[in-house]
Design an enzyme around this catalytic site. Structure first.
Site, PDB file in Angstrom:
ATOM      1  N   THR A   1      36.474  29.558  39.851  1.00  0.00           N
ATOM      2  CA  THR A   1      36.319  29.489  41.307  1.00  0.00           C
ATOM      3  C   THR A   1      37.309  28.514  41.928  1.00  0.00           C
TER       4      THR A   1
ATOM      5  N   GLY B   1      31.706  23.118  36.547  1.00  0.00           N
ATOM      6  CA  GLY B   1      30.833  22.040  36.081  1.00  0.00           C
ATOM      7  C   GLY B   1      31.540  21.197  35.031  1.00  0.00           C
TER       8      GLY B   1
ATOM      9  N   GLU C   1      27.565  31.977  39.044  1.00  0.00           N
ATOM     10  CA  GLU C   1      27.651  33.110  38.112  1.00  0.00           C
ATOM     11  C   GLU C   1      27.578  34.434  38.838  1.00  0.00           C
TER      12      GLU C   1
HETATM   13  C1  LIG Z   1      23.744  27.329  24.389  1.00  0.00           C
HETATM   14  C2  LIG Z   1      24.090  28.297  25.502  1.00  0.00           C
HETATM   15  C3  LIG Z   1      23.477  27.849  26.817  1.00  0.00           C
HETATM   16  C4  LIG Z   1      23.691  28.900  27.917  1.00  0.00           C
HETATM   17  C5  LIG Z   1      22.923  28.480  29.108  1.00  0.00           C
HETATM   18  C6  LIG Z   1      23.153  29.369  30.279  1.00  0.00           C
HETATM   19  C7  LIG Z   1      22.544  28.740  31.536  1.00  0.00           C
HETATM   20  C8  LIG Z   1      23.487  28.844  32.680  1.00  0.00           C
HETATM   21  C9  LIG Z   1      24.124  27.560  33.101  1.00  0.00           C
HETATM   22  C10 LIG Z   1      25.262  27.798  34.064  1.00  0.00           C
HETATM   23  C11 LIG Z   1      25.624  26.605  34.937  1.00  0.00           C
HETATM   24  C12 LIG Z   1      26.524  27.013  36.125  1.00  0.00           C
HETATM   25  C13 LIG Z   1      27.748  27.763  35.655  1.00  0.00           C
HETATM   26  C14 LIG Z   1      28.381  28.554  36.751  1.00  0.00           C
HETATM   27  C15 LIG Z   1      29.537  29.199  36.483  1.00  0.00           C
HETATM   28  C16 LIG Z   1      30.149  30.061  37.471  1.00  0.00           C
HETATM   29  O1  LIG Z   1      29.706  30.219  38.592  1.00  0.00           O
HETATM   30  S1  LIG Z   1      31.523  30.861  36.857  1.00  0.00           S
HETATM   31  C17 LIG Z   1      32.103  31.776  38.232  1.00  0.00           C
HETATM   32  C18 LIG Z   1      31.200  32.963  38.557  1.00  0.00           C
HETATM   33  N1  LIG Z   1      31.898  33.812  39.446  1.00  0.00           N
HETATM   34  C19 LIG Z   1      31.597  35.122  39.591  1.00  0.00           C
HETATM   35  O2  LIG Z   1      30.633  35.629  39.060  1.00  0.00           O
HETATM   36  C20 LIG Z   1      32.561  35.906  40.426  1.00  0.00           C
HETATM   37  C21 LIG Z   1      31.919  37.173  40.965  1.00  0.00           C
HETATM   38  N2  LIG Z   1      32.942  38.163  41.266  1.00  0.00           N
HETATM   39  C22 LIG Z   1      33.255  39.147  40.352  1.00  0.00           C
HETATM   40  O3  LIG Z   1      32.720  39.239  39.268  1.00  0.00           O
HETATM   41  C23 LIG Z   1      34.287  40.164  40.779  1.00  0.00           C
HETATM   42  O4  LIG Z   1      35.132  39.627  41.751  1.00  0.00           O
HETATM   43  C24 LIG Z   1      33.602  41.449  41.368  1.00  0.00           C
HETATM   44  C25 LIG Z   1      32.650  41.114  42.478  1.00  0.00           C
HETATM   45  C26 LIG Z   1      32.905  42.158  40.251  1.00  0.00           C
HETATM   46  C27 LIG Z   1      34.688  42.336  41.930  1.00  0.00           C
HETATM   47  O5  LIG Z   1      35.677  42.432  40.960  1.00  0.00           O
HETATM   48  P1  LIG Z   1      36.911  43.405  41.232  1.00  0.00           P
HETATM   49  O6  LIG Z   1      37.913  43.155  40.190  1.00  0.00           O
HETATM   50  O7  LIG Z   1      37.312  43.301  42.657  1.00  0.00           O
HETATM   51  O8  LIG Z   1      36.251  44.810  40.919  1.00  0.00           O
HETATM   52  P2  LIG Z   1      35.914  45.986  41.935  1.00  0.00           P
HETATM   53  O9  LIG Z   1      37.131  46.436  42.623  1.00  0.00           O
HETATM   54  O10 LIG Z   1      34.710  45.630  42.763  1.00  0.00           O
HETATM   55  O11 LIG Z   1      35.507  47.134  40.890  1.00  0.00           O
HETATM   56  C28 LIG Z   1      34.289  47.010  40.231  1.00  0.00           C
HETATM   57  C29 LIG Z   1      34.489  47.783  38.941  1.00  0.00           C
HETATM   58  O12 LIG Z   1      34.707  46.814  37.954  1.00  0.00           O
HETATM   59  C30 LIG Z   1      33.619  46.838  37.063  1.00  0.00           C
HETATM   60  N3  LIG Z   1      33.261  45.454  36.760  1.00  0.00           N
HETATM   61  C31 LIG Z   1      33.224  44.421  37.623  1.00  0.00           C
HETATM   62  N4  LIG Z   1      32.832  43.305  36.987  1.00  0.00           N
HETATM   63  C32 LIG Z   1      32.623  43.643  35.702  1.00  0.00           C
HETATM   64  C33 LIG Z   1      32.195  42.906  34.546  1.00  0.00           C
HETATM   65  N5  LIG Z   1      31.870  41.612  34.615  1.00  0.00           N
HETATM   66  N6  LIG Z   1      32.094  43.590  33.383  1.00  0.00           N
HETATM   67  C34 LIG Z   1      32.388  44.909  33.333  1.00  0.00           C
HETATM   68  N7  LIG Z   1      32.798  45.677  34.379  1.00  0.00           N
HETATM   69  C35 LIG Z   1      32.902  45.017  35.548  1.00  0.00           C
HETATM   70  C36 LIG Z   1      32.498  47.534  37.792  1.00  0.00           C
HETATM   71  O13 LIG Z   1      31.588  48.138  36.872  1.00  0.00           O
HETATM   72  C37 LIG Z   1      33.241  48.562  38.596  1.00  0.00           C
HETATM   73  O14 LIG Z   1      33.575  49.601  37.746  1.00  0.00           O
HETATM   74  P3  LIG Z   1      33.852  51.061  38.397  1.00  0.00           P
HETATM   75  O15 LIG Z   1      32.767  51.301  39.399  1.00  0.00           O
HETATM   76  O16 LIG Z   1      33.814  51.976  37.216  1.00  0.00           O
HETATM   77  O17 LIG Z   1      35.201  50.971  39.048  1.00  0.00           O
HETATM   78  C1  LIG Z   2      25.796  24.715  41.361  1.00  0.00           C
HETATM   79  C2  LIG Z   2      27.044  25.538  41.194  1.00  0.00           C
HETATM   80  C3  LIG Z   2      27.749  25.504  39.984  1.00  0.00           C
HETATM   81  C4  LIG Z   2      28.923  26.246  39.843  1.00  0.00           C
HETATM   82  N1  LIG Z   2      29.619  26.168  38.660  1.00  0.00           N
HETATM   83  C5  LIG Z   2      30.781  26.857  38.549  1.00  0.00           C
HETATM   84  C6  LIG Z   2      31.558  26.755  37.341  1.00  0.00           C
HETATM   85  O1  LIG Z   2      31.179  26.058  36.412  1.00  0.00           O
HETATM   86  N2  LIG Z   2      32.730  27.436  37.261  1.00  0.00           N
HETATM   87  C7  LIG Z   2      33.183  28.221  38.305  1.00  0.00           C
HETATM   88  O2  LIG Z   2      34.260  28.824  38.184  1.00  0.00           O
HETATM   89  N3  LIG Z   2      32.454  28.352  39.462  1.00  0.00           N
HETATM   90  C8  LIG Z   2      31.278  27.688  39.594  1.00  0.00           C
HETATM   91  N4  LIG Z   2      30.537  27.804  40.745  1.00  0.00           N
HETATM   92  C9  LIG Z   2      31.073  28.583  41.859  1.00  0.00           C
HETATM   93  C10 LIG Z   2      30.325  29.890  42.035  1.00  0.00           C
HETATM   94  O3  LIG Z   2      30.647  30.762  41.000  1.00  0.00           O
HETATM   95  C11 LIG Z   2      30.698  30.467  43.407  1.00  0.00           C
HETATM   96  O4  LIG Z   2      30.149  29.621  44.381  1.00  0.00           O
HETATM   97  C12 LIG Z   2      30.140  31.880  43.568  1.00  0.00           C
HETATM   98  O5  LIG Z   2      30.865  32.765  42.750  1.00  0.00           O
HETATM   99  C13 LIG Z   2      30.211  32.368  45.026  1.00  0.00           C
HETATM  100  O6  LIG Z   2      31.533  32.295  45.514  1.00  0.00           O
HETATM  101  P1  LIG Z   2      31.830  31.476  46.872  1.00  0.00           P
HETATM  102  O7  LIG Z   2      31.175  30.186  46.763  1.00  0.00           O
HETATM  103  O8  LIG Z   2      33.307  31.525  47.106  1.00  0.00           O
HETATM  104  O9  LIG Z   2      31.081  32.286  48.013  1.00  0.00           O
HETATM  105  P2  LIG Z   2      31.690  33.551  48.813  1.00  0.00           P
HETATM  106  O10 LIG Z   2      32.091  34.605  47.876  1.00  0.00           O
HETATM  107  O11 LIG Z   2      32.671  33.058  49.802  1.00  0.00           O
HETATM  108  O12 LIG Z   2      30.354  34.061  49.545  1.00  0.00           O
HETATM  109  C14 LIG Z   2      30.001  33.588  50.830  1.00  0.00           C
HETATM  110  C15 LIG Z   2      29.216  34.680  51.522  1.00  0.00           C
HETATM  111  O13 LIG Z   2      30.064  35.824  51.663  1.00  0.00           O
HETATM  112  C16 LIG Z   2      29.388  36.984  51.187  1.00  0.00           C
HETATM  113  N5  LIG Z   2      30.312  37.929  50.567  1.00  0.00           N
HETATM  114  C17 LIG Z   2      31.378  37.632  49.788  1.00  0.00           C
HETATM  115  N6  LIG Z   2      31.954  38.766  49.336  1.00  0.00           N
HETATM  116  C18 LIG Z   2      31.234  39.805  49.844  1.00  0.00           C
HETATM  117  C19 LIG Z   2      31.309  41.224  49.728  1.00  0.00           C
HETATM  118  N7  LIG Z   2      32.270  41.816  48.992  1.00  0.00           N
HETATM  119  N8  LIG Z   2      30.383  41.970  50.370  1.00  0.00           N
HETATM  120  C20 LIG Z   2      29.396  41.379  51.080  1.00  0.00           C
HETATM  121  N9  LIG Z   2      29.259  40.034  51.239  1.00  0.00           N
HETATM  122  C21 LIG Z   2      30.175  39.271  50.628  1.00  0.00           C
HETATM  123  C22 LIG Z   2      28.451  36.454  50.123  1.00  0.00           C
HETATM  124  O14 LIG Z   2      27.362  37.359  49.950  1.00  0.00           O
HETATM  125  C23 LIG Z   2      27.999  35.138  50.720  1.00  0.00           C
HETATM  126  O15 LIG Z   2      26.911  35.387  51.601  1.00  0.00           O
HETATM  127  C24 LIG Z   2      29.367  27.064  40.920  1.00  0.00           C
HETATM  128  C25 LIG Z   2      28.655  27.110  42.121  1.00  0.00           C
HETATM  129  C26 LIG Z   2      27.484  26.360  42.256  1.00  0.00           C
HETATM  130  C27 LIG Z   2      26.711  26.428  43.559  1.00  0.00           C
END
Ligand SMILES: CCCCCCCCCCCCC/C=C/C(=O)SCCNC(=O)CCNC(=O)[C@H](O)C(C)(C)COP(=O)(O)OP(=O)(O)OC[C@H]1O[C@@H](n2cnc3c(N)ncnc32)[C@H](O)[C@@H]1OP(=O)(O)O
Ligand SMILES: Cc1cc2nc3c(=O)[nH]c(=O)nc-3n(C[C@H](O)[C@H](O)[C@H](O)COP(=O)(O)OP(=O)(O)OC[C@H]3O[C@@H](n4cnc5c(N)ncnc54)[C@H](O)[C@@H]3O)c2cc1C
Length: 633
Positions: free
Chosen positions: A116, A155, A398
């Site tokens: 991110t 994180g 996530e």
């Molecule tokens: C000991 C182990 C302990 C584990 C404990 C776990 C506890 C958890 C603790 C965690 C603490 C916090 C950690 C936080 C971390 C984070 O936040 S990391 C960052 C997270 N960020 C996201 O999730 C980003 C979200 N955005 C996306 O994933 C993509 O941008 C999107 C929204 C999916 C769009 O991607 P894009 O490339 O634009 O694709 P599209 O044009 O929309 O097409 C979608 C097609 O792609 C396929 N697809 C999309 N994602 C996936 C995937 N992940 N895997 C497989 N396929 C995927 C989707 O199916 C579509 O396919 P088609 O319809 O066939 O085209």
């Molecule tokens: C506690 C915490 C821990 C985190 N840890 C990590 C980490 O370890 N590593 C890491 O990489 N990231 C981490 N993140 C970031 C996290 O993955 C992002 O905050 C998350 O993916 C959302 O992205 P954004 O914050 O840019 O929100 P945005 O994507 O800007 O979303 C803002 C608003 O826009 C809307 N929106 C965005 N796109 C669309 C769409 N296509 N259609 C409709 N509505 C839309 C959303 O629904 C939302 O309401 C963490 C976040 C938090 C809060």
């Protein structure tokens, strides 16, 4: 080197260095961080030993070892990302040779997952960090071209991690190949100083998660070896040849792993909140039911049972569905290992909607548990506020909930079109074909009947979405515009799908194992599963009236059955939360301790407040007294 046997809770909880003299809520932002690093380092040492013993594999089923830290840290462990995303990303996305190289220091390095950015979290194709191949030096040059391209949120990034997996746009010979992952050292192992060419820091105080050390990272012509691109799925050869992945979305695979994990995580968060609030409701006496009898346990109020028993049932639902989803994940990963990507879209869709529903439900249910405890639920010492702020972060991280639901909706619409063309569908969406071919039954007031009804709602709403998109397209909108215009209904379709999945898997998994359980246990588990399904049938009665043949009379009977189930569960309620078996040291709650000494513990905790160290605080003499005396008549 200290050698730990596989940690048992007793061993870990007996380590003095893991106890807090002063409750965390009385520490400063900086002291909080230093305190969790102190405790986290002890646990990191133990888990490192544990992981060596267990030959850490990326696809490890949800383990309880990590739960121990959940309790001891009370807040978030800044080392969490190392285990949750950094190591899994390397084992999931790097070649075996790279894994051996990057992880050769074992747990001598501490990593995070830097994806991110300040300007982008959801739209990964819009990430701005660049990794440009320098053919002459056989290196990638990382840059943050704008402020919005700074990594922001990872994180442990601020002050803890010395390595990270970075997602950056790959540039080779002037061509952009989209987001790819790179292994990057960011701090000196010995001095922990940021390496030259980097700007590092933490992003500041948050609503919760304040010990996660979420940080920012900017690159300025920062060089890494070409081999530091994780090259299991796609490669960049020494001559600059780019070999693309069989599926470009495999790069997003680490997020799927955590989304799947989160279902089990939320089961555990809810188990803690339910334990605290149900035990407290058994201790708390307030008001009368019969005017001429003593004050009752608030757990005897049916409305209190309505507020709390759904949390017990939901924790079990998420636990059981979490294991089901984990098995699906493991099977799909196995298929991918053999070269088949067929089920990846289904896994992505399932993980998106189930992660969203489990994190959202955990949020509002934990809040409901807090509110059910009255004013005492508002005390930090109850631990309910912290559980709430920790759980609700998962609705966003996530994968933000709305965005993930739209991903599932994309899969539902595609599946609906396949159903219309007569194609066979995976079992998890085959009901769409049944609906399309008008093969469905009249309403039955049974758990199976409710599950079938909820699936009819999914099919009906999905059909309505497809028709809405078609209507907008026929009026001249491009498909993407038509999609946006229909997004309110698309979200509804995904939410309905997720609920139907949870009800179906929970009921049928319990039904499947009940013959192997003692009669009493089978009876109670089935009561919880039936309570869960009936609760959601009543919550979604409007949709059922629109899309199924349910009648008002059926609904009245369901309401009656629901209230019967509350009464049946009441005698076992405390036993059910005791069976979550969460020790006081991990529950960390004055309201939920096993011995029920709520009021004594509340007073003991209150006296730990630094303000109670003296009877008159110095601010009286410094500020109050002059004003009071000045205005004294
Ligand atoms: C000991 C182990 C302990 C584990 C404990 C776990 C506890 C958890 C603790 C965690 C603490 C916090 C950690 C936080 C971390 C984070 O936040 S990391 C960052 C997270 N960020 C996201 O999730 C980003 C979200 N955005 C996306 O994933 C993509 O941008 C999107 C929204 C999916 C769009 O991607 P894009 O490339 O634009 O694709 P599209 O044009 O929309 O097409 C979608 C097609 O792609 C396929 N697809 C999309 N994602 C996936 C995937 N992940 N895997 C497989 N396929 C995927 C989707 O199916 C579509 O396919 P088609 O319809 O066939 O085209
Ligand atoms: C506690 C915490 C821990 C985190 N840890 C990590 C980490 O370890 N590593 C890491 O990489 N990231 C981490 N993140 C970031 C996290 O993955 C992002 O905050 C998350 O993916 C959302 O992205 P954004 O914050 O840019 O929100 P945005 O994507 O800007 O979303 C803002 C608003 O826009 C809307 N929106 C965005 N796109 C669309 C769409 N296509 N259609 C409709 N509505 C839309 C959303 O629904 C939302 O309401 C963490 C976040 C938090 C809060």
């Amino acid at each position: 080197m200290k050698c730990y046997p596989v940690p048992r809770e007793n061993l870990v909880l007996s380590i003095d260095n893991l106890k807090d003299d002063i409750p965390e809520e009385y520490l400063s932002h900086k002291e909080c961080y230093e305190n969790v690093i102190r405790k986290g380092s002890v646990l990191y040492d133990i888990f490192s030993e544990l992981s060596k013993d267990r030959k850490h594999k990326a696809h490890q089923a949800p383990s309880n070892a990590y739960r121990i830290s959940d309790g001891i840290m009370q807040n978030v462990n800044p080392f969490l990302l190392h285990f949750a995303l950094f190591v899994p990303a390397i084992t999931n996305q790097a070649t075996p040779e790279q894994q051996a190289e990057f992880l050769k220091h074992g747990f001598g390095i501490i990593g995070t997952y830097a994806q991110t950015e300040l300007g982008h979290g959801t739209f990964l194709r819009g990430l701005e960090t660049t990794a440009t191949l320098d053919l002459e030096t056989d290196e990638f040059v990382l840059n943050s071209p704008t402020l919005t391209s700074y990594k922001w949120w990872p994180g442990g990034l601020g002050h803890t991690a010395n390595h990270c997996v970075v997602m950056a746009q790959l540039y080779v010979k002037g061509k952009c190949h989209g987001p790819h992952l790179f292994f990057v050292q960011i701090r000196d192992i010995e001095t922990h100083e940021p390496l030259p060419g980097l700007k590092l820091g933490e992003i500041g105080a948050k609503m919760g998660f304040n010990t996660a050390d979420n940080g920012f990272l900017g690159f300025h012509n920062f060089r890494i070896p070409r081999n530091n691109m994780l090259m299991k799925n796609s490669q960049v050869l020494k001559d600059g040849t780019y070999v693309e992945s069989k599926n470009e979305k495999l790069t997003y695979g680490s997020m799927v792993f955590v989304r799947v994990y989160l279902l089990s995580d939320m089961a555990y968060m809810l188990a803690r909140a339910a334990t605290i609030s149900v035990r407290y409701s058994a201790v708390r006496h307030q008001s009368h039911i019969k005017p001429d009898e003593p004050e009752v346990q608030i757990l005897d109020f049916v409305i209190q049972q309505h507020k709390l028993f759904i949390s017990i049932a939901t924790s079990h639902a998420f636990k059981i569905c979490g294991l089901w989803l984990w098995q699906t994940y493991s099977k799909v990963m196995e298929d991918i290992g053999k070269g088949s990507m067929d089920r990846l879209p289904e896994l992505h869709a399932l993980s998106c909607c189930l992660k969203t529903t489990s994190t959202r439900d955990a949020g509002w249910l934990i809040e409901q548990c807090r509110l059910a405890c009255g004013g005492h639920g508002y005390l930090m010492s109850s631990n309910l506020p912290s559980l709430y702020t920790t759980a609700t972060a998962a609705i966003t991280y996530e994968g933000e909930s709305t965005v993930l639901l739209l991903q599932t909706a994309r899969y539902l619409i595609k599946s609906w079109k396949r159903a219309m063309e007569g194609e066979s569908l995976p079992a998890t969406v085959s009901f769409l074909s049944e609906y399309f071919n008008k093969r469905y039954n009249k309403w039955e007031n049974t758990p199976k009947g409710i599950v079938d009804g909820l699936k009819l709602v999914v099919a009906g709403v999905t059909k309505m979405c497809a028709e809405s998109i078609q209507k907008h397209v026929s009026r001249g909108q491009q498909y993407e515009e038509a999609w946006n215009s229909s997004s309110v209904q698309l979200i509804k379709a995904s939410e309905a799908y997720s609920r139907a999945l949870l009800c179906e898997v929970f009921w049928f998994e319990v039904d499947k194992v009940s013959s192997t359980l003692s009669n009493n246990l089978a009876v109670v588990l089935k009561q919880l599963a039936e309570l869960y399904i009936t609760y959601w049938a009543l919550e979604k009665r409007g949709d059922l009236l629109v899309y199924t043949t349910i009648s008002k009379d059926d609904l009245d009977k369901l309401q009656e059955r629901y209230e019967e189930l509350l009464a049946l569960i009441r005698p076992n309620a405390v036993g059910l939360v005791d069976s979550f078996d969460i020790r006081d040291e991990i529950l960390c709650s004055t309201l939920g301790a096993y011995d029920g000494r709520v009021y004594e513990r509340m007073m003991e905790h209150a006296l730990k407040s630094p303000l109670n160290a003296e009877t008159v605080n110095q601010s009286f003499h410094k500020y109050m007294k002059p004003v009071i005396l000045k205005h004294k008549i």
